[in-house]
Scaffold this active site. Structure first.
Site, PDB file in Angstrom:
ATOM      1  N   HIS A 142      43.688 -15.134 -10.301  1.00 31.34           N
ATOM      2  CA  HIS A 142      43.802 -14.756 -11.717  1.00 31.34           C
ATOM      3  C   HIS A 142      43.584 -15.987 -12.583  1.00 31.34           C
ATOM      4  O   HIS A 142      44.139 -17.061 -12.289  1.00 31.34           O
ATOM      5  CB  HIS A 142      45.178 -14.153 -12.007  1.00 31.34           C
ATOM      6  N   GLU A 172      52.565  -3.984  -5.668  1.00 27.96           N
ATOM      7  CA  GLU A 172      52.222  -2.760  -6.389  1.00 27.96           C
ATOM      8  C   GLU A 172      52.245  -2.924  -7.906  1.00 27.96           C
ATOM      9  O   GLU A 172      51.909  -1.995  -8.636  1.00 27.96           O
ATOM     10  CB  GLU A 172      53.148  -1.616  -5.942  1.00 27.96           C
TER      11      GLU A 172
END
Length: 217
Positions: free
Chosen positions: A118, A156
């Site tokens: 990221h 998740e």
């Protein structure tokens, strides 16, 4: 599935969506001999015809494409993607600019075996809606003096998994989102991703109790 990849041959599958500059960093590191014990199991894209697939083909790495447009609904696409991943039998899945939400079933089946890069220092400028130039636009609007990149394991949530590596990059007064994006790639992303793969393949990084533990030496 165990949460630690033992040292030895590590089959790495790379998932991409675009031009593949981070993929190229991995291919180059492999060519330079910086990824001992790493076998590139393949490259899968969700977009046909992207340049990342050409990069992989030039390096004689297996390629595949699983496009959402080829399926009647999201569920069918996710099942096909998981099937394609399983067929490559990966030890580690690397998201290198993969702009698709990873199916929860895949995260469960490959727990602590999926990493993402990221373009910020998480927890800054991350989460839903933060990708590509948007990250760098937000950093410049806020006026931060340091930004950078983060390699983290995928859970998740969105950019919420355990952090493996980070590298800071100075923000310059004259920066545009485009110039900052390029420098973050050159100074951080392209260095961190091969390093992360090397650590995991060598059995020097594992997730315990929600945090990454490194074994150096």
């Amino acid at each position: 599935m165990p949460e630690k990849i033992e040292s030895g041959t590590c089959r790495v599958l790379v998932l991409v969506s675009g031009g593949g500059t981070n993929l190229q960093a991995i291919l180059d590191a492999k060519e330079r001999g910086e990824l001992p014990g790493v076998e590139l199991a393949g490259v899968i894209s969700n977009n046909p015809g992207v340049y990342a697939l050409e990069r992989a083909k030039k390096a004689q790495v297996w390629t595949g494409c699983v496009s959402p447009g080829d399926f009647p609904d999201r569920s069918a696409f996710e099942k096909a993607l998981l099937c394609a991943v399983k067929e490559r039998n990966p030890d580690l899945i690397v998201l290198a600019g993969f702009l698709v939400v990873i199916p929860k079933e895949m995260i469960r089946q490959y727990q602590n075996r999926i990493i993402n890069i990221h373009p910020s220092l998480i927890p800054s400028f991350c989460g839903k809606g933060y990708y590509g130039l948007r990250v760098h636009e937000a950093a410049l609007r806020r006026g931060v003096k340091l930004t950078g990149a983060t390699v983290h394991f995928v859970d998740e949530g969105t950019d919420t998994g355990p952090i493996l590596l980070q590298k800071a990059v100075e923000v310059r007064q004259e920066d545009t989102p485009q110039s900052l994006q390029r420098r973050v790639m050159e100074e951080a992303e392209w260095k961190l991703l091969p390093e992360a793969i090397s650590l995991i393949a060598a059995g020097k990084a594992e997730v315990r109790d929600g945090r990454v533990h490194r074994k150096d030496g």
